[in-house]
Design an enzyme around this catalytic site. Structure first.
Site, PDB file in Angstrom:
ATOM      1  N   ARG A 146       0.859  -1.173   0.000  1.00 29.50           N
ATOM      2  CA  ARG A 146       0.000   0.000   0.000  1.00 29.50           C
ATOM      3  C   ARG A 146       0.908   1.240   0.000  1.00 29.50           C
ATOM      4  O   ARG A 146       2.120   1.137   0.162  1.00 29.50           O
ATOM      5  CB  ARG A 146      -1.029   0.017   1.140  1.00 29.50           C
ATOM      6  CG  ARG A 146      -0.658  -0.645   2.416  1.00 29.50           C
ATOM      7  CD  ARG A 146       0.146   0.113   3.449  1.00 29.50           C
ATOM      8  NE  ARG A 146      -0.023   1.530   3.438  1.00 29.50           N
ATOM      9  CZ  ARG A 146       0.960   2.387   3.620  1.00 29.50           C
ATOM     10  NH1 ARG A 146       2.204   1.953   3.810  1.00 29.50           N
ATOM     11  NH2 ARG A 146       0.759   3.673   3.616  1.00 29.50           N
ATOM     12  N   GLY A 147       0.247   2.410  -0.187  1.00 32.56           N
ATOM     13  CA  GLY A 147       1.017   3.635  -0.372  1.00 32.56           C
ATOM     14  C   GLY A 147       1.121   3.884  -1.867  1.00 32.56           C
ATOM     15  O   GLY A 147       1.449   2.952  -2.634  1.00 32.56           O
ATOM     16  N   ALA A 148       0.841   5.124  -2.293  1.00 38.86           N
ATOM     17  CA  ALA A 148       0.697   5.409  -3.726  1.00 38.86           C
ATOM     18  C   ALA A 148       1.914   4.994  -4.570  1.00 38.86           C
ATOM     19  O   ALA A 148       1.765   4.258  -5.553  1.00 38.86           O
ATOM     20  CB  ALA A 148       0.366   6.890  -3.911  1.00 38.86           C
ATOM     21  N   ARG A 194      -7.177  -0.299  -7.121  1.00 35.94           N
ATOM     22  CA  ARG A 194      -7.535   0.778  -6.177  1.00 35.94           C
ATOM     23  C   ARG A 194      -7.679   2.068  -7.001  1.00 35.94           C
ATOM     24  O   ARG A 194      -6.816   2.371  -7.817  1.00 35.94           O
ATOM     25  CB  ARG A 194      -6.463   0.941  -5.082  1.00 35.94           C
ATOM     26  CG  ARG A 194      -6.419  -0.249  -4.131  1.00 35.94           C
ATOM     27  CD  ARG A 194      -5.539   0.042  -2.926  1.00 35.94           C
ATOM     28  NE  ARG A 194      -6.202   0.901  -1.955  1.00 35.94           N
ATOM     29  CZ  ARG A 194      -5.575   1.421  -0.887  1.00 35.94           C
ATOM     30  NH1 ARG A 194      -4.294   1.192  -0.689  1.00 35.94           N
ATOM     31  NH2 ARG A 194      -6.222   2.183  -0.024  1.00 35.94           N
ATOM     32  N   GLN A 227      -2.277   2.621   9.832  1.00 33.65           N
ATOM     33  CA  GLN A 227      -0.965   2.663   9.166  1.00 33.65           C
ATOM     34  C   GLN A 227       0.044   3.469   9.991  1.00 33.65           C
ATOM     35  O   GLN A 227       1.248   3.248   9.895  1.00 33.65           O
ATOM     36  CB  GLN A 227      -1.092   3.308   7.775  1.00 33.65           C
ATOM     37  CG  GLN A 227      -1.813   2.465   6.746  1.00 33.65           C
ATOM     38  CD  GLN A 227      -3.277   2.807   6.668  1.00 33.65           C
ATOM     39  OE1 GLN A 227      -3.890   3.206   7.651  1.00 33.65           O
ATOM     40  NE2 GLN A 227      -3.869   2.650   5.498  1.00 33.65           N
ATOM     41  N   ASP A 256      -2.037  10.839  -2.466  1.00 33.96           N
ATOM     42  CA  ASP A 256      -2.400   9.768  -3.406  1.00 33.96           C
ATOM     43  C   ASP A 256      -2.740  10.320  -4.774  1.00 33.96           C
ATOM     44  O   ASP A 256      -2.590   9.631  -5.784  1.00 33.96           O
ATOM     45  CB  ASP A 256      -3.553   8.937  -2.851  1.00 33.96           C
ATOM     46  CG  ASP A 256      -3.032   8.028  -1.751  1.00 33.96           C
ATOM     47  OD1 ASP A 256      -2.853   8.514  -0.627  1.00 33.96           O
ATOM     48  OD2 ASP A 256      -2.751   6.849  -2.054  1.00 33.96           O
ATOM     49  N   ASN A 269      -5.532  12.454   0.152  1.00 36.88           N
ATOM     50  CA  ASN A 269      -4.615  11.628   0.958  1.00 36.88           C
ATOM     51  C   ASN A 269      -5.450  10.848   1.970  1.00 36.88           C
ATOM     52  O   ASN A 269      -6.681  10.990   2.021  1.00 36.88           O
ATOM     53  CB  ASN A 269      -3.556  12.508   1.633  1.00 36.88           C
ATOM     54  CG  ASN A 269      -2.456  11.674   2.261  1.00 36.88           C
ATOM     55  OD1 ASN A 269      -1.851  10.831   1.597  1.00 36.88           O
ATOM     56  ND2 ASN A 269      -2.200  11.859   3.544  1.00 36.88           N
ATOM     57  N   LYS A 270      -4.788  10.066   2.765  1.00 33.90           N
ATOM     58  CA  LYS A 270      -5.452   9.187   3.728  1.00 33.90           C
ATOM     59  C   LYS A 270      -6.520   9.934   4.521  1.00 33.90           C
ATOM     60  O   LYS A 270      -6.298  11.064   4.945  1.00 33.90           O
ATOM     61  CB  LYS A 270      -4.389   8.597   4.663  1.00 33.90           C
ATOM     62  CG  LYS A 270      -4.872   7.662   5.746  1.00 33.90           C
ATOM     63  CD  LYS A 270      -5.770   6.558   5.270  1.00 33.90           C
ATOM     64  CE  LYS A 270      -5.206   5.733   4.153  1.00 33.90           C
ATOM     65  NZ  LYS A 270      -6.241   4.895   3.474  1.00 33.90           N
TER      66      LYS A 270
HETATM   67  O1  MRU Z   1      -4.582   3.293   1.974  1.00 35.04           O
HETATM   68  P1  MRU Z   1      -3.087   3.476   1.915  1.00 35.04           P
HETATM   69  O2  MRU Z   1      -2.374   2.963   3.102  1.00 35.04           O
HETATM   70  O3  MRU Z   1      -2.526   2.969   0.610  1.00 35.04           O
HETATM   71  O4  MRU Z   1      -2.904   5.048   1.896  1.00 35.04           O
HETATM   72  C1  MRU Z   1      -1.628   5.584   1.817  1.00 35.04           C
HETATM   73  C2  MRU Z   1      -1.615   7.050   1.959  1.00 35.04           C
HETATM   74  O5  MRU Z   1      -2.632   7.695   2.048  1.00 35.04           O
HETATM   75  C3  MRU Z   1      -0.287   7.719   1.891  1.00 35.04           C
HETATM   76  O6  MRU Z   1      -0.287   8.847   2.690  1.00 35.04           O
HETATM   77  C4  MRU Z   1      -0.017   8.102   0.443  1.00 35.04           C
HETATM   78  O7  MRU Z   1      -0.077   6.985  -0.400  1.00 35.04           O
HETATM   79  C5  MRU Z   1       1.263   8.776   0.245  1.00 35.04           C
HETATM   80  S1  MRU Z   1       2.597   7.846   0.887  1.00 35.04           S
HETATM   81  C6  MRU Z   1       3.884   7.826  -0.049  1.00 35.04           C
END
Ligand code: MRU
Length: 355
Positions: free
Chosen positions: A46-48, A89, A195, A236, A246-247
């Site tokens: 996970r993470g963009a 996603r 996270q 994201d 973002n999250k």
């Molecule tokens: O749902 P996730 O854990 O994939 O969400 C991740 C985030 O929101 C991060 O803040 C985002 O991807 C940037 S991290 C490099």
């Protein structure tokens, strides 16, 4: 240690299973694009930036597995895989960007299929290496914004786990720490998937950076009482006007910071900027299963009554007006973002401006 990498021995994709951290550091292997798409959906990775690179390797796996004898059939196989991967996603634009970058490389090459197979893997590996280099450049730019003695509130996980290595916002924090600045991190636990407390706290422990985990709703208190000097998060997807998805919880955090005149920076590679969208209201927001909210336990008990329902948007949009600046690999961008953002989008990324 990379969170996503090609395994040269097994000829497959190797990733850290992030669902198991911090209890266990386990690597898992994937042989097909379908398996990679499932791993992205289930948040093994996970993470963009990390899901972008994982998807690029997913296309490379489709290439290795293809039985096609001519370029047309080969591209058809890759396109089928690309659709499955891109649909895994919806919010992070990096997923589509990475998959399309690999496809474009193949389409623009005149090489025979046997060479194209090698080319897809080379391109995915190159993207993984570039991700690390880009993160390090962002970290250097961003660390200049952090002062000696700062306490920084950080949301979600944006570290080595959310990228290939190093990280975006957490990379900035790590670089500031390694440059000798004494900083402290308030780690938003980041419900519902935690996270922050599971992954960011684990990473900060590895780097020896002092931190405290806080519940997400405590951030306003720390900002109002002057106990935090900066707010940092990743992204994201960013629209052309600087609105940033973002999250979930990033928006409330930015609002509280803005109300207390505390600078808010989002840290992102320019591959996260979607110049085709004029504002953040157009960014698709993933809504995940209610079980992620309802399944949390407290002292061994479920936190909600049987039969309760829940809503679970995974991201929210922070309006550009709440951002002090945007840290990219090409420098820090300040308002007006509509004018200044295109200036940091360079090179092969210009195709996104032209679409
Ligand atoms: O749902 P996730 O854990 O994939 O969400 C991740 C985030 O929101 C991060 O803040 C985002 O991807 C940037 S991290 C490099």
């Amino acid at each position: 240690m990379r969170s996503v990498e090609w395994d040269e021995t097994n000829h497959n994709l190797k990733m850290i299973d992030q669902r198991l951290l911090p209890a266990e550091l386990r690597f898992v292997h994937y042989d097909t694009p379908q398996e990679v798409a499932f791993a992205i959906q289930e948040m093994v990775v996970r993470g963009a930036p990390a899901i972008g690179v994982a998807a690029a390797f997913g296309v490379a796996l489709a290439a290795q597995n293809s039985q096609a004898l001519n370029k047309e059939d080969f591209i058809h196989d890759l396109q089928e895989a690309a659709e499955i991967l891109q649909a895994a996603r919806p919010t992070a634009i990096n997923l589509k960007w990475a998959v399309q970058s690999v496809l474009n490389t193949v389409k623009h090459s005149a090489a025979p299929v046997s060479e194209l197979k090698k080319l897809t893997l080379k391109k995915a590996q190159q993207m993984a290496d570039e991700d690390v280099a880009i993160n390090q450049r962002m970290a250097q730019h961003g660390a200049k914004l952090i002062n000696e003695g700062d306490t920084v509130i950080h949301h979600c996980n944006t570290g080595a786990l959310a990228t290939v290595d190093w990280g975006t916002a957490l990379g900035v924090i790590r670089f500031a720490h390694e440059s000798g600045k004494h900083i402290h991190v308030l780690v938003d636990e980041t419900r519902p998937r935690l996270q922050g407390s599971r992954l960011t706290a684990w990473e900060l422990q590895q780097y020896g950076i002092p931190f405290d985990i806080i519940s997400d709703n405590a951030a306003g208190y720390f900002l109002q009482t002057g106990q935090a000097q900066k707010v940092l998060f990743g992204a994201d997807r960013m629209a052309a006007n600087g609105d940033v998805a973002n999250k979930i919880g990033s928006y409330m955090l930015a609002l509280a910071a803005h109300d207390n005149d505390t600078p808010v920076y989002t840290v992102l590679p320019t591959s996260t900027i979607d110049m085709t969208l004029t504002h953040g209201g157009l960014i698709p927001i993933e809504e995940r299963a209610p079980e992620e909210v309802l399944g949390i336990q407290f002292q061994g008990q479920m936190v909600s009554p049987i039969g309760a329902t829940a809503r679970n948007p995974a991201f929210d949009v922070t309006p550009a007006r709440l951002l002090t600046g945007i840290v990219t690999e090409n420098g820090v961008v300040y308002p007006p973002f509509e004018i200044n953002l295109p200036k940091v989008i360079q090179g092969d990324q210009l195709w996104r401006l032209a679409r």
